[in-house]
Write a protein that holds these residues in place. Structure first.
Motif, PDB file in Angstrom:
ATOM      1  N   VAL A   1       0.612  -0.866  -0.291  1.00 65.86           N
ATOM      2  CA  VAL A   1      -0.079  -0.253  -0.361  1.00 65.86           C
ATOM      3  C   VAL A   1       0.800   1.453   0.067  1.00 65.86           C
ATOM      4  O   VAL A   1       2.014   1.082   0.078  1.00 65.86           O
ATOM      5  CB  VAL A   1      -0.832  -0.328   1.153  1.00 65.86           C
ATOM      6  CG1 VAL A   1      -1.914  -0.899   0.813  1.00 65.86           C
ATOM      7  CG2 VAL A   1      -0.153   0.031   2.737  1.00 65.86           C
ATOM      8  N   ASP A   2       0.048   2.048  -0.008  1.00 70.11           N
ATOM      9  CA  ASP A   2       0.927   3.734  -0.297  1.00 70.11           C
ATOM     10  C   ASP A   2       1.451   4.459   1.446  1.00 70.11           C
ATOM     11  O   ASP A   2       0.582   3.549   2.143  1.00 70.11           O
ATOM     12  CB  ASP A   2       0.332   4.822  -1.282  1.00 70.11           C
ATOM     13  CG  ASP A   2      -1.250   5.164  -1.231  1.00 70.11           C
ATOM     14  OD1 ASP A   2      -1.056   4.556   0.649  1.00 70.11           O
ATOM     15  OD2 ASP A   2      -1.975   5.598  -1.720  1.00 70.11           O
TER      16      ASP A   2
ATOM     17  N   VAL B   1     -10.182  -4.835   9.388  1.00 66.84           N
ATOM     18  CA  VAL B   1     -10.122  -4.854   7.965  1.00 66.84           C
ATOM     19  C   VAL B   1      -9.894  -5.933   7.277  1.00 66.84           C
ATOM     20  O   VAL B   1      -9.984  -7.068   7.509  1.00 66.84           O
ATOM     21  CB  VAL B   1      -8.547  -3.951   7.891  1.00 66.84           C
ATOM     22  CG1 VAL B   1      -8.181  -2.988   8.633  1.00 66.84           C
ATOM     23  CG2 VAL B   1      -7.304  -5.018   7.481  1.00 66.84           C
ATOM     24  N   HIS B   2     -11.007  -5.113   6.245  1.00 70.27           N
ATOM     25  CA  HIS B   2     -11.726  -7.057   5.344  1.00 70.27           C
ATOM     26  C   HIS B   2     -10.582  -6.738   3.749  1.00 70.27           C
ATOM     27  O   HIS B   2     -10.407  -5.982   3.224  1.00 70.27           O
ATOM     28  CB  HIS B   2     -13.047  -6.123   4.342  1.00 70.27           C
ATOM     29  CG  HIS B   2     -13.486  -7.365   3.835  1.00 70.27           C
ATOM     30  ND1 HIS B   2     -13.491  -8.525   4.981  1.00 70.27           N
ATOM     31  CD2 HIS B   2     -13.540  -7.038   2.270  1.00 70.27           C
ATOM     32  CE1 HIS B   2     -14.921  -9.425   3.228  1.00 70.27           C
ATOM     33  NE2 HIS B   2     -14.198  -8.903   2.181  1.00 70.27           N
ATOM     34  N   ILE B   3      -9.788  -7.861   3.836  1.00 67.71           N
ATOM     35  CA  ILE B   3      -9.233  -8.076   2.840  1.00 67.71           C
ATOM     36  C   ILE B   3      -9.926  -8.540   1.724  1.00 67.71           C
ATOM     37  O   ILE B   3     -10.369 -10.089   1.542  1.00 67.71           O
ATOM     38  CB  ILE B   3      -7.389  -8.936   2.669  1.00 67.71           C
ATOM     39  CG1 ILE B   3      -7.358  -8.408   4.281  1.00 67.71           C
ATOM     40  CG2 ILE B   3      -6.578  -8.694   1.147  1.00 67.71           C
ATOM     41  CD1 ILE B   3      -6.299  -7.153   4.162  1.00 67.71           C
ATOM     42  N   ASP B   4     -10.273  -8.214   0.302  1.00 67.09           N
ATOM     43  CA  ASP B   4     -10.077  -8.554  -0.638  1.00 67.09           C
ATOM     44  C   ASP B   4      -9.693  -8.596  -1.908  1.00 67.09           C
ATOM     45  O   ASP B   4      -9.473  -7.937  -3.079  1.00 67.09           O
ATOM     46  CB  ASP B   4     -12.173  -8.016  -1.129  1.00 67.09           C
ATOM     47  CG  ASP B   4     -12.877  -8.665  -1.986  1.00 67.09           C
ATOM     48  OD1 ASP B   4     -12.556 -10.185  -2.552  1.00 67.09           O
ATOM     49  OD2 ASP B   4     -12.997  -8.470  -2.804  1.00 67.09           O
ATOM     50  N   LEU B   5      -9.101  -9.649  -2.301  1.00 67.14           N
ATOM     51  CA  LEU B   5      -7.818  -9.974  -3.215  1.00 67.14           C
ATOM     52  C   LEU B   5      -8.581  -9.701  -4.659  1.00 67.14           C
ATOM     53  O   LEU B   5      -8.103  -9.049  -5.559  1.00 67.14           O
ATOM     54  CB  LEU B   5      -7.243 -11.577  -3.383  1.00 67.14           C
ATOM     55  CG  LEU B   5      -6.403 -12.115  -4.075  1.00 67.14           C
ATOM     56  CD1 LEU B   5      -5.404 -11.034  -4.079  1.00 67.14           C
ATOM     57  CD2 LEU B   5      -5.612 -13.383  -4.440  1.00 67.14           C
ATOM     58  N   ALA B   6      -9.703 -10.564  -4.646  1.00 71.44           N
ATOM     59  CA  ALA B   6     -10.535 -10.238  -6.583  1.00 71.44           C
ATOM     60  C   ALA B   6     -10.950  -8.482  -6.557  1.00 71.44           C
ATOM     61  O   ALA B   6     -10.405  -8.611  -8.185  1.00 71.44           O
ATOM     62  CB  ALA B   6     -11.920 -11.027  -6.434  1.00 71.44           C
TER      63      ALA B   6
ATOM     64  N   THR C   1      -8.440  -5.258  -2.549  1.00 69.71           N
ATOM     65  CA  THR C   1      -8.935  -3.755  -1.607  1.00 69.71           C
ATOM     66  C   THR C   1      -8.545  -4.126  -0.492  1.00 69.71           C
ATOM     67  O   THR C   1      -9.739  -5.537  -0.160  1.00 69.71           O
ATOM     68  CB  THR C   1     -10.092  -3.253  -1.855  1.00 69.71           C
ATOM     69  OG1 THR C   1     -10.931  -4.376  -1.854  1.00 69.71           O
ATOM     70  CG2 THR C   1     -10.431  -2.835  -3.542  1.00 69.71           C
ATOM     71  N   VAL C   2      -7.580  -3.729   0.225  1.00 68.21           N
ATOM     72  CA  VAL C   2      -8.158  -3.628   1.379  1.00 68.21           C
ATOM     73  C   VAL C   2      -9.429  -1.852   2.133  1.00 68.21           C
ATOM     74  O   VAL C   2      -9.417  -1.438   1.741  1.00 68.21           O
ATOM     75  CB  VAL C   2      -7.055  -2.825   2.418  1.00 68.21           C
ATOM     76  CG1 VAL C   2      -6.807  -3.336   4.048  1.00 68.21           C
ATOM     77  CG2 VAL C   2      -5.722  -4.203   1.631  1.00 68.21           C
ATOM     78  N   THR C   3     -10.252  -2.762   2.724  1.00 67.97           N
ATOM     79  CA  THR C   3     -11.352  -2.226   3.178  1.00 67.97           C
ATOM     80  C   THR C   3     -11.371  -1.640   4.805  1.00 67.97           C
ATOM     81  O   THR C   3     -11.311  -2.350   6.001  1.00 67.97           O
ATOM     82  CB  THR C   3     -12.575  -2.437   3.234  1.00 67.97           C
ATOM     83  OG1 THR C   3     -12.889  -2.539   2.001  1.00 67.97           O
ATOM     84  CG2 THR C   3     -13.543  -1.293   3.481  1.00 67.97           C
ATOM     85  N   LEU C   4     -10.909  -0.220   5.251  1.00 70.84           N
ATOM     86  CA  LEU C   4     -10.789  -0.092   6.827  1.00 70.84           C
ATOM     87  C   LEU C   4     -12.470   0.103   7.030  1.00 70.84           C
ATOM     88  O   LEU C   4     -13.483  -0.230   6.459  1.00 70.84           O
ATOM     89  CB  LEU C   4     -10.411   1.241   6.431  1.00 70.84           C
ATOM     90  CG  LEU C   4      -8.389   1.073   6.837  1.00 70.84           C
ATOM     91  CD1 LEU C   4      -8.340   0.506   5.665  1.00 70.84           C
ATOM     92  CD2 LEU C   4      -7.872   2.727   7.522  1.00 70.84           C
TER      93      LEU C   4
ATOM     94  N   LYS D   1     -11.332   2.843   1.701  1.00 71.74           N
ATOM     95  CA  LYS D   1     -11.350   1.626   0.330  1.00 71.74           C
ATOM     96  C   LYS D   1      -9.133   2.300  -0.285  1.00 71.74           C
ATOM     97  O   LYS D   1      -9.770   2.532  -0.755  1.00 71.74           O
ATOM     98  CB  LYS D   1     -11.583   0.650  -0.796  1.00 71.74           C
ATOM     99  CG  LYS D   1     -13.242   0.457   0.277  1.00 71.74           C
ATOM    100  CD  LYS D   1     -13.509  -0.057  -1.724  1.00 71.74           C
ATOM    101  CE  LYS D   1     -15.005  -0.530  -1.199  1.00 71.74           C
ATOM    102  NZ  LYS D   1     -14.775  -2.230   0.033  1.00 71.74           N
ATOM    103  N   ALA D   2      -8.300   0.726   0.026  1.00 73.84           N
ATOM    104  CA  ALA D   2      -7.197   1.032  -0.281  1.00 73.84           C
ATOM    105  C   ALA D   2      -6.690   0.290  -1.467  1.00 73.84           C
ATOM    106  O   ALA D   2      -7.438  -1.443  -1.218  1.00 73.84           O
ATOM    107  CB  ALA D   2      -6.186   0.629   0.518  1.00 73.84           C
TER     108      ALA D   2
END
Lengths: 480, 197
Positions: free
Chosen positions: B115-116, B135-140, B143-146, B151-152
């Protein structure tokens, strides 16, 4: 389109490039050792796969092997039960797959990155991999050589290929001439201090310039060896007459008409005029001084006459924290000089600096002196071949008479998994490649330096600028 | 390998740069011939310090390590991701990773998330202020969602992404390249033979 040395080797080894996939890259030579291979062989066994090209593969024992003297039976005793199992596992795996293996203490055994070149297996234009990050060493011959993980060891055993994304290129040009007492080790420590240990991430280095061209093959290996310490998986030097002279006549070197054909090919490999790199660093060899590290990664290095930097100089918090942590571990103060700092152990060895020229230089420096009272000095040749050569030249006697320990071949105190290790709190000047916390033994503290600096420090019992002794002794120190 | 599904987990902050694989798993733990019992060696020397983050009760449930830049530098030992996974980590977030460590992690389903600097700091702040926050990690969607919905996006090469999402095994994939490999070997004879001459 002009190509770099790296691009020529890469292009010549792409087997296929399926869509939405990395390239399938062919591997000419696969080096194997006991630590990173057992789980890969297990993977093959579970799938019922045999090694695809066992005779493009060679195995040796180096990491978990003792360097203690041989017993009355002529064998090197291994007392650590886990090491015994690991070494036996390597032999069993190699026998199962028909892979040649150099067992502990046998004629050609040694550190994997020392034996490849000395046997003539390492040749220009090849792709070479090993489950070991210092595989970059072989780049000194103009081979694309890099470390891989154990999953990839299984890939290469099974298919002789790897899935690889093409890295970027980074030219490191060093022009000029090294001063007396300054060596190849100081060049690479200066490079890493300059770009930091992450500076080469995603890149392959190519070392160019007159200072590099004038180095011997063994000195070039010292430089390429530590490419990974600058974050680059591989570091290359274009092959030239020095390279060809080194290879010719070695056991696995091409012979007769094959030799001429090979050399003709090797001459086509150097980067074309006008080829470009993604990044560039230029250093002046004339201004380089002996280097030493003060911290806990190889990028935390400075000229030996400088003082330990102050974490307060960093505005970036994570940089500041890293230096704070390093200095606490090393028990050093900002602004403190390292010259004159006490030394408990001196280690001359490792895939960085354990070749015959390193040992000659170390012997020349210590001859007529003694290791200071209270200092332990280990000299560990890189291979059985280096050991025999050193003994034929009487170097072992010079070391022993000076009070140093002359050991069997192996990685030894570079990685400290064989019993050769620092005690908590001890300081070492080491010719190896990593000064990470605990690398040379839990709680041990490492100053990385050249063999000349290491020996000068052993003699005085404190960190010493080798130039003072080189001048005083007036012996000829060729660039190592 | 099992397909990697979206997951939520809390963070463990370790904002030190250039954490090398000798810290992740010291060399004395490398004498094994299997992948078991590496959890014990994970950061073992740093864990001797009672103040170390892995000893902090606030972070006992964290499964995502947030580390400083160039995480995993040094040795090629795949024991590093094996140890991190065995210890219970599912992902490591940093501003960049050392090349070999990143490759090794991808092959073991330990997600190396780049991430930046701004997102990195936001994650460290979150870990500091609300250790239990997930945090939620979705590879598809990469994104990383706080927890606040921020979202990052994170980069990953398409091949590794497919392999992780579909549980594709790289060795199996390479074995299917055998005809191409055989053809290549015809035009590219062995450069050396390692049998003793």
């Amino acid at each position: 389109m002009p190509k770099t040395l790296f691009e020529k080797i890469w292009d010549a080894h792409v087997v296929s490039h399926p869509p939405n996939s990395p390239a399938v890259l062919y591997v000419d030579l696969h080096l194997v050792h006991e630590v990173t291979s057992p789980q890969a062989f297990t993977e093959l066994r579970q799938r019922g796969i045999k090694a695809r090209r066992p005779l493009q593969t060679i195995a040796t024992m180096d990491h978990s092997t003792p360097t203690t003297p041989r017993g009355a039976d002529g064998l090197i005793p291994v007392t650590d039960a886990m090491a015994v199992t690991q070494l036996k596992t390597l032999v069993d795996n190699c026998h199962e797959h028909g892979i040649p293996v150099f067992e502990l203490g046998t004629e050609k055994q040694g550190i994997v990155h020392v034996i490849g070149p000395e046997l003539g297996l390492t040749q220009p234009g090849m792709t070479i991999v090993c489950g070991d990050s210092h595989t970059s060493t072989h780049g000194a011959f103009g081979a694309l050589a890099f470390g891989i993980g154990t999953s990839e060891v299984a890939h290469v055993l099974a298919t002789q290929t790897l899935l690889q994304n093409k890295p970027l290129t980074y030219e490191i040009r060093v022009d000029g001439q090294l001063q007396d007492g300054v060596t190849a080790k100081d060049i690479i420590l200066a490079v890493i201090a300059n770009i930091g240990i992450g500076g080469g991430t995603g890149h392959v280095f190519e070392y160019t310039g007159s200072a590099i061209r004038s180095l011997s093959m063994e000195a070039r290996m010292t430089i390429c060896n530590m490419s990974i310490e600058g974050g680059a998986r591989a570091g290359l030097i274009a092959p030239d007459e020095t390279t060809f002279d080194y290879i010719q006549g070695r056991p696995h070197a091409p012979q007769g008409a094959d030799w001429d054909k090979a050399v003709a090919y090797w001459r086509t490999l150097p980067s074309d005029a006008g080829a470009t790199y993604d990044k560039q660093l230029i250093l002046d060899a004339n201004t380089l001084a002996p280097m030493i590290t003060y911290g806990t990664n190889p990028g935390m290095g400075m000229c030996i006459t400088e003082c330990v930097p102050d974490p307060k100089q960093y505005s970036d918090n994570s940089q500041k924290m890293a230096l704070d942590k390093a200095l606490a571990y090393m028990d050093l103060q900002p602004g403190q000089p390292l010259l004159g700092h006490k030394v408990d152990v001196v280690f001359v060895g490792s895939c960085t600096n354990s070749r015959i020229s390193d040992l000659r230089l170390a012997a020349q420096m210590i001859k007529g002196h003694r290791v200071a009272e209270g200092v332990r000095m280990l000299v560990v040749p890189g291979s059985q071949t280096v050991k025999r050569q050193a003994e034929a030249e009487g170097l072992h006697k010079v070391f022993v008479e000076a009070g140093a320990e002359w050991r069997e071949a192996g990685c030894s105190m570079c990685i400290a998994m064989n019993g050769d290790q620092l005690q908590p709190g001890q300081y070492a000047v080491s010719t190896s490649n990593r000064n990470f916390e605990g690398r040379q033994g839990r709680g041990g503290r490492t100053f990385l330096a050249s063999p000349l600096t290491a020996v000068a420090s052993a003699i005085n019992g404190v960190v010493t600028d080798p130039r003072t002794m080189v001048a005083e002794r007036a012996f000829e120190v060729a660039p190592a | 390998m099992e397909p990697l599904k979206p997951f939520s987990a809390s963070l463990v902050p370790l904002p030190i740069e250039n954490i090398d694989t000798d810290q992740i798993i010291p060399a004395r733990y490398l004498k094994v011939t299997d992948k078991n019992s590496l959890a014990e060696g994970c950061f073992t020397d740093w864990r001797q310090d009672p103040e170390f983050v892995l000893n902090n009760p606030r972070y006992q449930n964290g499964h995502i390590l947030v580390a400083g830049h160039n995480f995993g530098c040094g040795s090629s030992r795949e024991h590093a991701p094996w140890a991190l996974k065995a210890y219970g980590f599912q992902a490591v977030i940093s501003t960049y990773f050392a090349d070999i460590f990143r490759n090794n992690s991808l092959k073991n389903g330990l997600l190396p998330i780049v991430v930046d600097a701004e997102t990195h700091q936001a994650l460290l702040d979150l870990a500091e202020e609300a250790p239990e926050a997930e945090v939620h990690i979705d590879l598809a969607s990469q994104t990383v969602t706080l927890p606040n919905g921020q979202k990052a996006f994170f980069p990953i090469d398409p091949f590794s992404k497919t392999c992780l999402l579909e549980g594709i095994d790289e060795l199996g994939y390479l074995m299917k390249q055998t005809p191409e490999i055989e053809a290549f070997e015809v035009s590219h004879p062995a450069r050396v033979q390692t049998l003793q001459p």
